[in-house]
Design an enzyme around this catalytic site. Structure first.
Site, PDB file in Angstrom:
ATOM      1  N   HIS A   1      23.279  75.863  17.159  1.00  0.00           N
ATOM      2  CA  HIS A   1      24.260  74.786  17.097  1.00  0.00           C
ATOM      3  C   HIS A   1      25.051  74.680  18.399  1.00  0.00           C
ATOM      4  CE1 HIS A   1      26.504  71.768  14.877  1.00  0.00           C
ATOM      5  NE2 HIS A   1      27.543  72.153  15.605  1.00  0.00           N
TER       6      HIS A   1
ATOM      7  N   SER B   1      27.094  66.887  15.774  1.00  0.00           N
ATOM      8  CA  SER B   1      27.920  67.731  14.905  1.00  0.00           C
ATOM      9  C   SER B   1      28.911  66.881  14.093  1.00  0.00           C
ATOM     10  CB  SER B   1      28.608  68.791  15.773  1.00  0.00           C
ATOM     11  OG  SER B   1      29.121  69.813  14.981  1.00  0.00           O
TER      12      SER B   1
ATOM     13  N   ASP C   1      21.081  77.248  13.039  1.00  0.00           N
ATOM     14  CA  ASP C   1      22.279  76.429  12.889  1.00  0.00           C
ATOM     15  C   ASP C   1      22.597  76.372  11.394  1.00  0.00           C
ATOM     16  OD1 ASP C   1      24.193  74.459  12.777  1.00  0.00           O
ATOM     17  OD2 ASP C   1      22.995  72.898  13.738  1.00  0.00           O
TER      18      ASP C   1
END
Ligand SMILES: *[C@@H]1O[C@H](CO)[C@@H](O)[C@H](O)[C@H]1NC(C)=O
Ligand SMILES: *[C@@H]1O[C@H](CO)[C@@H](O)[C@H](O)[C@H]1NC(C)=O
Length: 420
Positions: free
Chosen positions: A390, A201, A360
């Protein structure tokens, strides 16, 4: 009279079910677990908004407190840290690299004449949350160190609201340069030809940016040999990619939250959120966004048809003339948005592993980067999880345990095993 408790119970149950239930696509397995996780997360965000509004605590501070409180309870059950957990052989030290706090994991075997591999890891959390020591990052890095007989260095870069871009990036870069120095590699008995940079991320964003800088810095003799990016954040000019639209309400990274993380990171006014959500900030009036730059994130060209579904044209606003790019210069800075780098820069980068999840908002950031790296001549493994969402990579421990998370972690470790 006996009716009252029944009515109260039924009403409460309905209210809770209404709060927890969110429609999720069929492709997501274990939907109820994800709904519960999301309800917990939403509650945390609502309380943080309330406390911020009441002036008790900063928004981010209260989210940190809630997640740490939750982890404290979990630790009570599992005490993974105190007991050394499942990997008793891994030696853990909290030290600093060029002044930046890092947690170093050294595997039991190796040393003395036998060179090992090295991994530098940057955790995720929107440049505002997370820590090397907390959550599952500690567990994952112990596992990687143990299973791959690898020295893992997990970097405690500074976060918002204490600092903004470029400080977190500069912390990571300083730690990376220190790690790659021949003396430090020798001290840890690491093979200079086998060092990875990795992150998930926002950590994937930092890993991609640091990899670009290191691979283009002629003064450094040792470079990273691979980059492993887990659902990385890579650009802030288009919040209307097919994945941003398709997954805007999918837990746990809702579209407005990702925009908020970006505004915070780039120290922009948070009231710009609604403008950014409709791409007003990247309107045609922003002449600094040249056609060449736009082409670097033109998903209508960079994505395969199956990811475009009914959507074929990027949303480019014509008549918004406010100077967003001047107000928020980080928007065009490749150290914040590695997808905007030119091909010549990408071409020098190390072999790449890019993990993406179908559900995501950042899916297309990762897919576009994979495509651009490939076009620049870099060898890329694109590992796409059709049922992934995600954050799943971090949910590998009961009770926050998802099958897709465990598969994703396995895929990552196997790739490193075979490619680092
Ligand atoms: C922007 O321009 C389009 C046509 O180019 C027009 O339809 C629209 O109304 C304009 N919007 C505003 C807010 O001026
Ligand atoms: C985006 O820009 C247009 C054109 O200036 C404006 O009319 C609109 O209100 C803006 N949208 C938001 C959400 O601020």
């Amino acid at each position: 009279m006996r009716l009252l408790p029944v009515v109260v119970t039924v009403s409460l149950t309905v209210a809770i079910a209404y709060y927890v239930y969110i429609p999720l696509p069929d492709g997501i397995h274990e939907p109820w677990k994800l709904m519960l996780l999301d309800a917990g997360f939403r509650t945390t965000l609502h309380l943080a908004t309330l406390k911020d509004w009441l002036g008790c605590d900063h928004y981010i501070t209260s989210i940190r407190q809630s997640t740490e409180g939750f982890e404290g309870v979990m630790k009570g059950f599992f005490s993974s840290e105190s007991s050394g957990g499942v990997m008793p052989g891994v030696k853990v030290s909290d030290i600093t690299f060029a002044g930046v706090p890092v947690r170093v994991y050294e595997p039991p075997a190796g040393g003395e004449g036998h060179l090992r591999r090295g991994v530098m890891f940057f955790h995720g959390g929107g440049w505002a949350l997370g820590s090397t020591k907390k959550g599952t990052y500690d567990t994952i890095n112990r596992m990687v160190s143990d299973e791959l007989n690898t020295v893992v260095v997990s970097v405690e870069y500074r976060l918002y609201p204490e600092v903004y871009f470029p400080e977190p990036y500069l912390d990571c870069l300083a730690a990376a340069k220190h790690f790659l120095s021949p003396e430090v590699l020798a001290r840890y008995a690491i093979d200079p030809e086998r060092v990875a940079v990795s992150g998930d991320s926002a950590g994937g964003n930092l890993a991609a940016a640091v990899a670009q800088e290191v691979s283009n810095d002629d003064s450094m003799s040792v470079k990273f040999s691979v980059q492993a990016l887990i659902y990385p954040v890579l650009q802030a000019l288009d919040f209307n990619t097919p994945s941003y639209l398709q997954n805007q309400n999918i837990p746990i990274l809702h579209r407005p939250l990702m925009v908020r993380f970006w505004l915070q990171y780039l120290s922009a006014d948070l009231s710009l959120q609604s403008q950014f959500l409709v791409n007003n900030h990247s309107s045609l009036h922003q002449s600094a966004i040249t056609p060449e730059l736009r082409a670097r994130l033109d998903w209508s060209v960079l994505l395969l048809p199956k990811y475009k579904k009914n959507n074929n044209k990027p949303l480019i606003v014509e008549n918004e003339s406010r100077g967003f790019v001047k107000e928020v210069p980080g928007l065009l800075d490749v150290r914040a948005a590695p997808l905007l780098a030119e091909s010549e820069v990408l071409a020098k980068g190390p072999r790449a592993y890019i993990l993406t999840c179908e559900y995501d908002v950042l899916r297309d950031d990762g897919l576009m980067y994979a495509r651009r790296l490939q076009d620049a001549g870099v060898t890329v493994t694109s590992d796409h999880y059709e049922d992934g969402f995600h954050g799943c990579f971090s949910f590998i421990q009961w009770p926050l345990e998802f099958d897709v998370g465990k598969r994703a972690l396995r895929g990552y470790i196997n790739w490193l095993q075979n490619n680092l």
